[in-house]
Design a protein around this motif. Structure first.
Motif, PDB file in Angstrom:
ATOM      1  N   SER A 253       0.848  -1.185   0.000  1.00 13.72           N
ATOM      2  CA  SER A 253       0.000   0.000   0.000  1.00 13.72           C
ATOM      3  C   SER A 253       0.885   1.237   0.000  1.00 13.72           C
ATOM      4  O   SER A 253       1.944   1.253   0.633  1.00 13.72           O
ATOM      5  CB  SER A 253      -0.917   0.032   1.225  1.00 13.72           C
ATOM      6  N   ALA A 254       0.444   2.270  -0.722  1.00 11.22           N
ATOM      7  CA  ALA A 254       1.151   3.551  -0.709  1.00 11.22           C
ATOM      8  C   ALA A 254       0.469   4.532   0.236  1.00 11.22           C
ATOM      9  O   ALA A 254       0.814   5.720   0.253  1.00 11.22           O
ATOM     10  CB  ALA A 254       1.216   4.135  -2.124  1.00 11.22           C
ATOM     11  N   ASP A 255      -0.488   4.037   1.015  1.00 10.83           N
ATOM     12  CA  ASP A 255      -1.245   4.890   1.936  1.00 10.83           C
ATOM     13  C   ASP A 255      -0.405   5.226   3.167  1.00 10.83           C
ATOM     14  O   ASP A 255      -0.077   4.361   3.976  1.00 10.83           O
ATOM     15  CB  ASP A 255      -2.524   4.158   2.357  1.00 10.83           C
ATOM     16  N   ALA A 256      -0.074   6.505   3.311  1.00 10.21           N
ATOM     17  CA  ALA A 256       0.767   6.946   4.433  1.00 10.21           C
ATOM     18  C   ALA A 256       0.069   6.806   5.772  1.00 10.21           C
ATOM     19  O   ALA A 256       0.713   6.964   6.820  1.00 10.21           O
ATOM     20  CB  ALA A 256       1.202   8.394   4.222  1.00 10.21           C
ATOM     21  N   ASP A 257      -1.226   6.501   5.780  1.00 13.42           N
ATOM     22  CA  ASP A 257      -1.926   6.278   7.045  1.00 13.42           C
ATOM     23  C   ASP A 257      -1.347   5.090   7.811  1.00 13.42           C
ATOM     24  O   ASP A 257      -1.545   4.961   9.021  1.00 13.42           O
ATOM     25  CB  ASP A 257      -3.421   6.026   6.799  1.00 13.42           C
ATOM     26  N   PHE A 258      -0.624   4.221   7.102  1.00 11.94           N
ATOM     27  CA  PHE A 258      -0.041   3.048   7.746  1.00 11.94           C
ATOM     28  C   PHE A 258       1.331   3.330   8.347  1.00 11.94           C
ATOM     29  O   PHE A 258       1.999   2.392   8.813  1.00 11.94           O
ATOM     30  CB  PHE A 258       0.069   1.894   6.747  1.00 11.94           C
ATOM     31  N   THR A 259       1.757   4.578   8.351  1.00 11.95           N
ATOM     32  CA  THR A 259       3.072   4.920   8.909  1.00 11.95           C
ATOM     33  C   THR A 259       3.181   4.481  10.369  1.00 11.95           C
ATOM     34  O   THR A 259       4.198   3.922  10.794  1.00 11.95           O
ATOM     35  CB  THR A 259       3.330   6.427   8.813  1.00 11.95           C
ATOM     36  N   SER A 260       2.141   4.704  11.141  1.00  6.46           N
ATOM     37  CA  SER A 260       2.167   4.326  12.560  1.00  6.46           C
ATOM     38  C   SER A 260       2.277   2.815  12.734  1.00  6.46           C
ATOM     39  O   SER A 260       2.925   2.327  13.668  1.00  6.46           O
ATOM     40  CB  SER A 260       0.907   4.841  13.275  1.00  6.46           C
TER      41      SER A 260
ATOM     42  N   THR B 193      10.521  -4.606   7.947  1.00 12.24           N
ATOM     43  CA  THR B 193       9.314  -4.132   7.282  1.00 12.24           C
ATOM     44  C   THR B 193       9.623  -3.786   5.831  1.00 12.24           C
ATOM     45  O   THR B 193      10.627  -3.131   5.540  1.00 12.24           O
ATOM     46  CB  THR B 193       8.739  -2.892   7.978  1.00 12.24           C
ATOM     47  N   THR B 194       8.759  -4.226   4.922  1.00 12.03           N
ATOM     48  CA  THR B 194       8.914  -3.954   3.497  1.00 12.03           C
ATOM     49  C   THR B 194       7.613  -3.385   2.958  1.00 12.03           C
ATOM     50  O   THR B 194       6.545  -3.966   3.160  1.00 12.03           O
ATOM     51  CB  THR B 194       9.268  -5.235   2.718  1.00 12.03           C
ATOM     52  N   VAL B 195       7.718  -2.256   2.295  1.00 10.32           N
ATOM     53  CA  VAL B 195       6.561  -1.605   1.685  1.00 10.32           C
ATOM     54  C   VAL B 195       6.596  -1.834   0.181  1.00 10.32           C
ATOM     55  O   VAL B 195       7.636  -1.650  -0.455  1.00 10.32           O
ATOM     56  CB  VAL B 195       6.560  -0.092   1.972  1.00 10.32           C
TER      57      VAL B 195
ATOM     58  N   ALA C  60       7.995  10.283   4.952  1.00 15.60           N
ATOM     59  CA  ALA C  60       8.074   9.684   6.286  1.00 15.60           C
ATOM     60  C   ALA C  60       7.725   8.201   6.251  1.00 15.60           C
ATOM     61  O   ALA C  60       8.348   7.374   6.926  1.00 15.60           O
ATOM     62  CB  ALA C  60       7.152  10.418   7.248  1.00 15.60           C
ATOM     63  N   TYR C  61       6.739   7.846   5.448  1.00 14.09           N
ATOM     64  CA  TYR C  61       6.319   6.449   5.304  1.00 14.09           C
ATOM     65  C   TYR C  61       7.441   5.626   4.702  1.00 14.09           C
ATOM     66  O   TYR C  61       7.761   4.522   5.166  1.00 14.09           O
ATOM     67  CB  TYR C  61       5.079   6.417   4.418  1.00 14.09           C
ATOM     68  N   ARG C  62       8.081   6.157   3.674  1.00 10.85           N
ATOM     69  CA  ARG C  62       9.183   5.470   3.004  1.00 10.85           C
ATOM     70  C   ARG C  62      10.367   5.256   3.951  1.00 10.85           C
ATOM     71  O   ARG C  62      10.956   4.189   4.022  1.00 10.85           O
ATOM     72  CB  ARG C  62       9.634   6.291   1.791  1.00 10.85           C
ATOM     73  N   GLU C  63      10.730   6.312   4.690  1.00 13.94           N
ATOM     74  CA  GLU C  63      11.904   6.240   5.541  1.00 13.94           C
ATOM     75  C   GLU C  63      11.686   5.372   6.776  1.00 13.94           C
ATOM     76  O   GLU C  63      12.640   4.838   7.330  1.00 13.94           O
ATOM     77  CB  GLU C  63      12.323   7.651   5.976  1.00 13.94           C
ATOM     78  N   MET C  64      10.459   5.213   7.227  1.00  8.50           N
ATOM     79  CA  MET C  64      10.182   4.384   8.390  1.00  8.50           C
ATOM     80  C   MET C  64      10.344   2.904   8.065  1.00  8.50           C
ATOM     81  O   MET C  64      10.726   2.105   8.911  1.00  8.50           O
ATOM     82  CB  MET C  64       8.767   4.658   8.916  1.00  8.50           C
ATOM     83  N   ALA C  65      10.094   2.537   6.796  1.00  8.14           N
ATOM     84  CA  ALA C  65      10.218   1.136   6.392  1.00  8.14           C
ATOM     85  C   ALA C  65      11.690   0.760   6.240  1.00  8.14           C
ATOM     86  O   ALA C  65      12.535   1.594   5.945  1.00  8.14           O
ATOM     87  CB  ALA C  65       9.484   0.902   5.078  1.00  8.14           C
ATOM     88  N   ASP C  66      11.989  -0.523   6.454  1.00 12.71           N
ATOM     89  CA  ASP C  66      13.355  -1.007   6.250  1.00 12.71           C
ATOM     90  C   ASP C  66      13.669  -1.127   4.769  1.00 12.71           C
ATOM     91  O   ASP C  66      14.799  -0.890   4.341  1.00 12.71           O
ATOM     92  CB  ASP C  66      13.538  -2.374   6.922  1.00 12.71           C
ATOM     93  N   HIS C  67      12.672  -1.535   3.997  1.00 13.47           N
ATOM     94  CA  HIS C  67      12.873  -1.741   2.560  1.00 13.47           C
ATOM     95  C   HIS C  67      11.654  -1.229   1.801  1.00 13.47           C
ATOM     96  O   HIS C  67      10.550  -1.200   2.342  1.00 13.47           O
ATOM     97  CB  HIS C  67      13.095  -3.213   2.218  1.00 13.47           C
ATOM     98  N   VAL C  68      11.881  -0.870   0.539  1.00 17.09           N
ATOM     99  CA  VAL C  68      10.795  -0.425  -0.325  1.00 17.09           C
ATOM    100  C   VAL C  68      10.935  -1.097  -1.689  1.00 17.09           C
ATOM    101  O   VAL C  68      12.008  -1.057  -2.295  1.00 17.09           O
ATOM    102  CB  VAL C  68      10.804   1.114  -0.515  1.00 17.09           C
ATOM    103  N   VAL C  69       9.884  -1.739  -2.158  1.00 15.27           N
ATOM    104  CA  VAL C  69       9.821  -2.230  -3.525  1.00 15.27           C
ATOM    105  C   VAL C  69       9.159  -1.126  -4.340  1.00 15.27           C
ATOM    106  O   VAL C  69       7.962  -0.875  -4.200  1.00 15.27           O
ATOM    107  CB  VAL C  69       9.007  -3.535  -3.626  1.00 15.27           C
TER     108      VAL C  69
END
Length: 411
Positions: free
Chosen positions: A127-134, A146-148, A157-166
């Motif tokens: 999901s690209a929904d930043a509501d899941f940042t918390s 965590t992988t987004v 902020a959502y991107r940087e909180m995750a360990d990895h991003v696809v």
């Protein structure tokens, strides 16, 4: 205090996947409709691609595979997911505005998995929904990977909180079957490592390497990464698939060695380390002074100059006038045109602009003009600034418009 995870009885990383179907599907439709169709109708294919590893130890076992969708809109895709081994949770709209219950159901299930006895080691959130940042913060606090999986623009902020991003383009590559190898998640700000054998092959055999070495060593200073990528692709078109197995240009050029250095700062630069260093890169202020810097830092809008934005719109209008292509191909064509015109930009920057135009509701037809593209994009940038609570006076607002439009609003 968190206890150590119990040892697994079977090889592989214990993982859980939570898919926000509505968010990913709509995001992919804006990027590549064919990829969106494959995502919805063949989830087994891309799930297996994500679970694959370099060895049995690094492969993932998805103990939990949940898909959350609105049955009123997407019920026809339900069977594809249940047959692929996903648990499908119906999340119908509960409000007059059409807001579904996906968020709350996904969060509750994810927290149950986090506190469960199995000991999930890695959480995938599509999901690209930043509501899941918390939620990502809770995973991180519990010392879980965590992988987004992003299909669209992702909040910083959502991107940087995750360990990895696809990233979107990597996910589309999986769906379209154009990835040279199984796509592995890439940590933000880092480069993916490729197998040693692949590195040796790229160094020894690729004509793209030879061309890059000659070009960079003869350059009078550090060279914009997009220009180097263009030269490499022209010399070796096979790199277009997956950069020789390295996935990204930055990773590929970093592995060349032979005193060729790369940095992703300011859009990406390559230089000959025997003659130059990181200190020889042009100062950021020379390229985007004042209010433009605030916008790029807070909203993730590409840090381009007004001239680069103008060239993007002109190249895009010309390409659309010839024959409207899918967004994946269009981003590549526009990137190449900008490099040839002396205003090099990265493909990621072009893709971000295309996504912005899509979110602004602008149709990419053969009748689109550069001025119309600039107007729609500028409105999107202004909306990003409003959401980010950036406050500008009249003069600053005018500066933002002139910059984002590439000066086309003044003509």
């Amino acid at each position: 205090m968190n206890e150590a995870l119990p040892p697994t009885r079977r090889p592989g990383i214990r993982a859980a996947m939570f898919v926000d179907f509505d968010n990913v599907f709509t995001g992919l439709q804006a990027i590549d409709p064919e990829a969106a169709k494959r995502f919805a109708e063949d989830p087994k294919h891309w799930a297996e691609a994500l679970s694959a590893g370099d060895s049995g130890k690094s492969a993932r076992r998805f103990l939990i595979r949940n898909c959350y969708l609105n049955p009123t809109v997407y019920s026809k895709y339900r069977t594809y997911w249940t047959r692929a081994g996903f648990r499908v949770i119906d999340c119908p709209s509960l409000t007059q505005r059409g807001k579904s219950s996906t968020d709350i159901n996904l969060v509750l299930d994810a927290m149950d998995a986090l506190s469960g006895s199995v000991g999930i080691e890695e959480f995938f959130l599509a999901s690209a929904d930043a509501d899941f940042t918390s939620l990502i913060q809770r995973f991180r606090a519990a010392d879980r990977m965590t992988t987004v999986i992003a299909a669209g623009a992702v909040a910083f902020a959502y991107r940087e909180m995750a360990d990895h991003v696809v990233e979107s383009h990597d996910f589309v590559a999986i769906l379209n079957g154009t990835a040279g190898e199984p796509i592995h998640a890439v940590a933000p700000g880092t480069q993916r490592q490729a197998p040693a054998a692949s590195k040796t092959k790229t160094k020894a055999a690729s004509p793209g390497v030879r061309d890059v070495l000659e070009f960079v060593r003869a350059a009078p200073g550090p060279v914009v990464g997009a220009m180097v990528a263009h030269r490499a692709l022209a010399a070796d078109p096979s790199l277009k698939t997956d950069w020789g197995g390295f996935g990204r240009f930055g990773t590929w050029v970093s592995q060349i060695g032979k005193d060729i250095e790369y940095s992703s700062v300011q859009g990406g630069w390559v230089w000959d380390a025997k003659r130059f260093s990181l200190e020889d890169l042009p100062a950021p202020a020379d390229k985007q002074p004042g209010v433009e810097e605030q916008v790029t830092r807070v909203t993730d809008v590409p840090a381009l100059s007004a001239a680069q934005f103008r060239q993007i719109f002109q190249s895009m209008a010309a390409r659309l006038g010839e024959h409207p292509a899918n967004r994946t191909e269009l981003s590549r064509q526009v990137r190449d045109d900008c490099v040839s015109a002396g205003e090099p930009v990265s493909r990621n920057a072009v893709s971000f602009v295309l996504q912005g135009l899509s979110y602004a509701g602008f149709p990419l037809s053969d009748e689109a003009t550069s001025a119309q593209l600039a107007i729609a994009w500028t409105r999107y940038v202004e909306e990003l600034c409003r959401v980010a609570l950036l406050e500008f006076d009249a003069a600053e607002q005018l500066a933002v418009r002139r910059w984002a439009s590439g000066g086309l609003l003044d003509t």
